[in-house]
Scaffold this motif. Structure first.
Motif, PDB file in Angstrom:
ATOM      1  N   CYS A  77       0.785  -1.235   0.031  1.00 44.74           N
ATOM      2  CA  CYS A  77      -0.020   0.060  -0.072  1.00 44.74           C
ATOM      3  C   CYS A  77       0.976   1.145  -0.153  1.00 44.74           C
ATOM      4  O   CYS A  77       1.768   1.168   0.691  1.00 44.74           O
ATOM      5  CB  CYS A  77      -0.963  -0.041   1.221  1.00 44.74           C
ATOM      6  SG  CYS A  77      -1.546   1.516   1.684  1.00 44.74           S
ATOM      7  N   THR A  78       0.595   2.151  -1.019  1.00 43.68           N
ATOM      8  CA  THR A  78       1.528   3.463  -0.831  1.00 43.68           C
ATOM      9  C   THR A  78       0.962   4.376   0.118  1.00 43.68           C
ATOM     10  O   THR A  78       1.635   5.433  -0.136  1.00 43.68           O
ATOM     11  CB  THR A  78       1.552   4.016  -2.309  1.00 43.68           C
ATOM     12  OG1 THR A  78      -0.080   4.221  -2.789  1.00 43.68           O
ATOM     13  CG2 THR A  78       1.712   2.730  -3.467  1.00 43.68           C
ATOM     14  N   MET A  79      -0.001   4.311   0.745  1.00 41.61           N
ATOM     15  CA  MET A  79      -0.420   5.275   1.581  1.00 41.61           C
ATOM     16  C   MET A  79      -1.182   6.619   0.704  1.00 41.61           C
ATOM     17  O   MET A  79      -1.083   7.608   1.268  1.00 41.61           O
ATOM     18  CB  MET A  79       0.330   5.979   2.718  1.00 41.61           C
ATOM     19  CG  MET A  79       0.836   4.652   3.512  1.00 41.61           C
ATOM     20  SD  MET A  79      -0.223   4.263   4.811  1.00 41.61           S
ATOM     21  CE  MET A  79       0.631   2.873   5.470  1.00 41.61           C
ATOM     22  N   CYS A  80      -1.580   6.226  -0.453  1.00 43.28           N
ATOM     23  CA  CYS A  80      -1.972   7.381  -1.338  1.00 43.28           C
ATOM     24  C   CYS A  80      -3.219   7.967  -0.704  1.00 43.28           C
ATOM     25  O   CYS A  80      -3.741   9.227  -1.299  1.00 43.28           O
ATOM     26  CB  CYS A  80      -2.074   6.851  -2.622  1.00 43.28           C
ATOM     27  SG  CYS A  80      -3.473   5.661  -3.286  1.00 43.28           S
ATOM     28  N   GLN A  81      -4.061   7.224  -0.066  1.00 45.95           N
ATOM     29  CA  GLN A  81      -5.397   7.765   0.409  1.00 45.95           C
ATOM     30  C   GLN A  81      -6.589   7.593  -0.609  1.00 45.95           C
ATOM     31  O   GLN A  81      -7.569   8.347  -0.538  1.00 45.95           O
ATOM     32  CB  GLN A  81      -5.398   9.034   1.133  1.00 45.95           C
ATOM     33  CG  GLN A  81      -4.271   8.995   2.163  1.00 45.95           C
ATOM     34  CD  GLN A  81      -4.714   9.815   3.455  1.00 45.95           C
ATOM     35  OE1 GLN A  81      -5.377  10.586   3.390  1.00 45.95           O
ATOM     36  NE2 GLN A  81      -3.895   9.711   4.383  1.00 45.95           N
ATOM     37  N   ARG A  82      -6.314   7.276  -1.892  1.00 50.49           N
ATOM     38  CA  ARG A  82      -6.999   7.422  -2.789  1.00 50.49           C
ATOM     39  C   ARG A  82      -8.513   6.507  -2.328  1.00 50.49           C
ATOM     40  O   ARG A  82      -9.585   6.943  -2.914  1.00 50.49           O
ATOM     41  CB  ARG A  82      -6.778   6.642  -4.156  1.00 50.49           C
ATOM     42  CG  ARG A  82      -5.897   7.515  -4.954  1.00 50.49           C
ATOM     43  CD  ARG A  82      -5.359   6.846  -6.204  1.00 50.49           C
ATOM     44  NE  ARG A  82      -6.398   6.599  -7.235  1.00 50.49           N
ATOM     45  CZ  ARG A  82      -5.890   6.203  -8.480  1.00 50.49           C
ATOM     46  NH1 ARG A  82      -4.844   6.117  -8.850  1.00 50.49           N
ATOM     47  NH2 ARG A  82      -6.772   6.174  -9.600  1.00 50.49           N
ATOM     48  N   CYS A  83      -8.514   5.334  -1.633  1.00 45.12           N
ATOM     49  CA  CYS A  83      -9.652   4.674  -1.183  1.00 45.12           C
ATOM     50  C   CYS A  83     -10.569   5.431  -0.290  1.00 45.12           C
ATOM     51  O   CYS A  83     -11.518   5.251  -0.466  1.00 45.12           O
ATOM     52  CB  CYS A  83      -9.061   3.441  -0.655  1.00 45.12           C
ATOM     53  SG  CYS A  83      -7.637   3.771   0.826  1.00 45.12           S
ATOM     54  N   ILE A  84      -9.984   6.156   0.758  1.00 49.94           N
ATOM     55  CA  ILE A  84     -10.584   6.958   1.558  1.00 49.94           C
ATOM     56  C   ILE A  84     -11.557   8.084   0.568  1.00 49.94           C
ATOM     57  O   ILE A  84     -12.802   8.362   1.069  1.00 49.94           O
ATOM     58  CB  ILE A  84      -9.806   7.835   2.424  1.00 49.94           C
ATOM     59  CG1 ILE A  84      -8.925   7.151   3.216  1.00 49.94           C
ATOM     60  CG2 ILE A  84     -10.730   8.863   3.283  1.00 49.94           C
ATOM     61  CD1 ILE A  84      -8.164   7.735   4.127  1.00 49.94           C
ATOM     62  N   TYR A  85     -11.010   8.672  -0.404  1.00 52.45           N
ATOM     63  CA  TYR A  85     -11.749   9.534  -1.155  1.00 52.45           C
ATOM     64  C   TYR A  85     -12.677   9.125  -2.049  1.00 52.45           C
ATOM     65  O   TYR A  85     -13.951   9.696  -2.181  1.00 52.45           O
ATOM     66  CB  TYR A  85     -10.606  10.251  -2.385  1.00 52.45           C
ATOM     67  CG  TYR A  85      -9.734  11.105  -1.576  1.00 52.45           C
ATOM     68  CD1 TYR A  85     -10.130  12.482  -0.889  1.00 52.45           C
ATOM     69  CD2 TYR A  85      -8.459  11.132  -1.517  1.00 52.45           C
ATOM     70  CE1 TYR A  85      -9.470  13.369  -0.315  1.00 52.45           C
ATOM     71  CE2 TYR A  85      -7.527  12.060  -0.587  1.00 52.45           C
ATOM     72  CZ  TYR A  85      -7.965  13.187  -0.198  1.00 52.45           C
ATOM     73  OH  TYR A  85      -7.239  13.751   0.462  1.00 52.45           O
ATOM     74  N   VAL A  86     -12.830   7.873  -2.192  1.00 49.80           N
ATOM     75  CA  VAL A  86     -13.799   7.183  -3.135  1.00 49.80           C
ATOM     76  C   VAL A  86     -15.013   6.566  -2.230  1.00 49.80           C
ATOM     77  O   VAL A  86     -16.041   6.038  -2.759  1.00 49.80           O
ATOM     78  CB  VAL A  86     -13.230   6.197  -4.193  1.00 49.80           C
ATOM     79  CG1 VAL A  86     -12.402   7.030  -5.210  1.00 49.80           C
ATOM     80  CG2 VAL A  86     -12.618   5.195  -3.775  1.00 49.80           C
ATOM     81  N   CYS A  87     -14.278   6.279  -1.143  1.00 48.15           N
ATOM     82  CA  CYS A  87     -15.266   5.338  -0.313  1.00 48.15           C
ATOM     83  C   CYS A  87     -16.518   5.989   0.238  1.00 48.15           C
ATOM     84  O   CYS A  87     -16.621   7.356   0.952  1.00 48.15           O
ATOM     85  CB  CYS A  87     -14.393   4.855   0.959  1.00 48.15           C
ATOM     86  SG  CYS A  87     -15.748   3.858   2.420  1.00 48.15           S
TER      87      CYS A  87
END
Ligand code: SF4
Ligand code: SF4
Length: 243
Positions: A77-87
């Protein structure tokens, strides 16, 4: 689709999830997950090691601590935080990943990240290459002199270290001075042409923080404080993080 088979045994007692629930915002209720897959579709680490964020979350919610600890996926995991933005439920998967990393004893974490963190703790440079403040100053002065001579239009260019009262505190990828010193110059040129009053710090000049990726909180804080304290000491108003 991943070909990894996850076998579900009887319900296990999970200490990981209890700890994480305290740390995640609003009690970290992982059961809020709608299994919509939006996180997985945008995640650059999806498919690596047969895992994706939705599956990882489900394993955590099911109390599969042992499998999580053994999996190398949290380290991808790159810790890019994309998953939070789309969740749609704003579930903080990177926080979950960070805590999953901390499940492993420090000495068993990936050697590359571990070694870079340890080197950054060796001296006040915070350089993941272990370069000292003296090494850094030597390279900066040497490269600056070379470019000033070779390119007369940049004869007045500066690359100051510990300039008291400079407006910008600028940090630097720690590999460049060691492996590709010429790569230092483009940023200097931009700052010079923009008329920016800037400085590096002799302490904390290295910008990256592998201790964060290692999930070593104390070391992460030490690195961050070293660089922030130097910026404060010099009276800089703006911290320009290039990493
Ligand atoms: S933070 Fe990690 S899990 Fe989330 S999208 Fe980025 S790589 Fe994937
Ligand atoms: S985006 Fe959020 S709700 Fe959808 S599967 Fe991922 S974690 Fe669950």
């Amino acid at each position: 689709m991943s070909d990894q088979v996850v076998s579900l045994g009887g319900k296990k007692r999970s200490t990981f999830i209890d700890k994480v629930k305290e740390l995640l915002p609003e009690g970290g209720n992982l059961s809020l997950c709608l299994t919509c897959g939006a996180c997985s579709s945008g995640c650059p680490a999806t498919g690596l090691d047969g895992m994706d964020p939705r599956k990882f979350l489900r394993m955590a919610a099911l109390g599969m601590d042992e499998e999580i600890e053994k999996s190398d996926w949290p380290w991808m995991c790159t810790m890019c935080q994309r998953c939070i933005y789309v969740c749609p439920m704003k579930i903080d998967i990177p926080q979950l990943v960070f805590n999953a990393r901390a499940l492993r004893p420090r000495e068993q974490r990936p050697k590359g990240i571990l070694g870079s963190c340890d080197l950054a703790l060796k001296n006040p440079s915070t350089s993941a290459m272990g370069a000292t403040p003296e090494d850094f100053a030597f390279v900066v002065e040497d490269v600056l002199e070379e470019y000033r001579e070779a390119q007369p239009e940049f004869a007045d260019m500066q690359a100051p270290i510990d300039k008291q009262g400079a407006e910008f505190f600028v940090n630097q990828n720690s590999r460049e001075p060691v492996t590709e010193p010429d790569e230092l110059v483009p940023l200097w040129k931009v700052l010079h042409l923009a008329g920016v009053d800037w400085t590096y710090g002799s302490h904390g000049w290295a910008g990256e923080n592998y201790c964060m990726f290692l999930a070593d909180n104390d070391a992460w804080e030490h690195i961050t404080r070293t660089t922030a304290n130097q910026a404060d000491k010099l009276g800089c108003k703006i911290f320009l993080n290039t990493e």
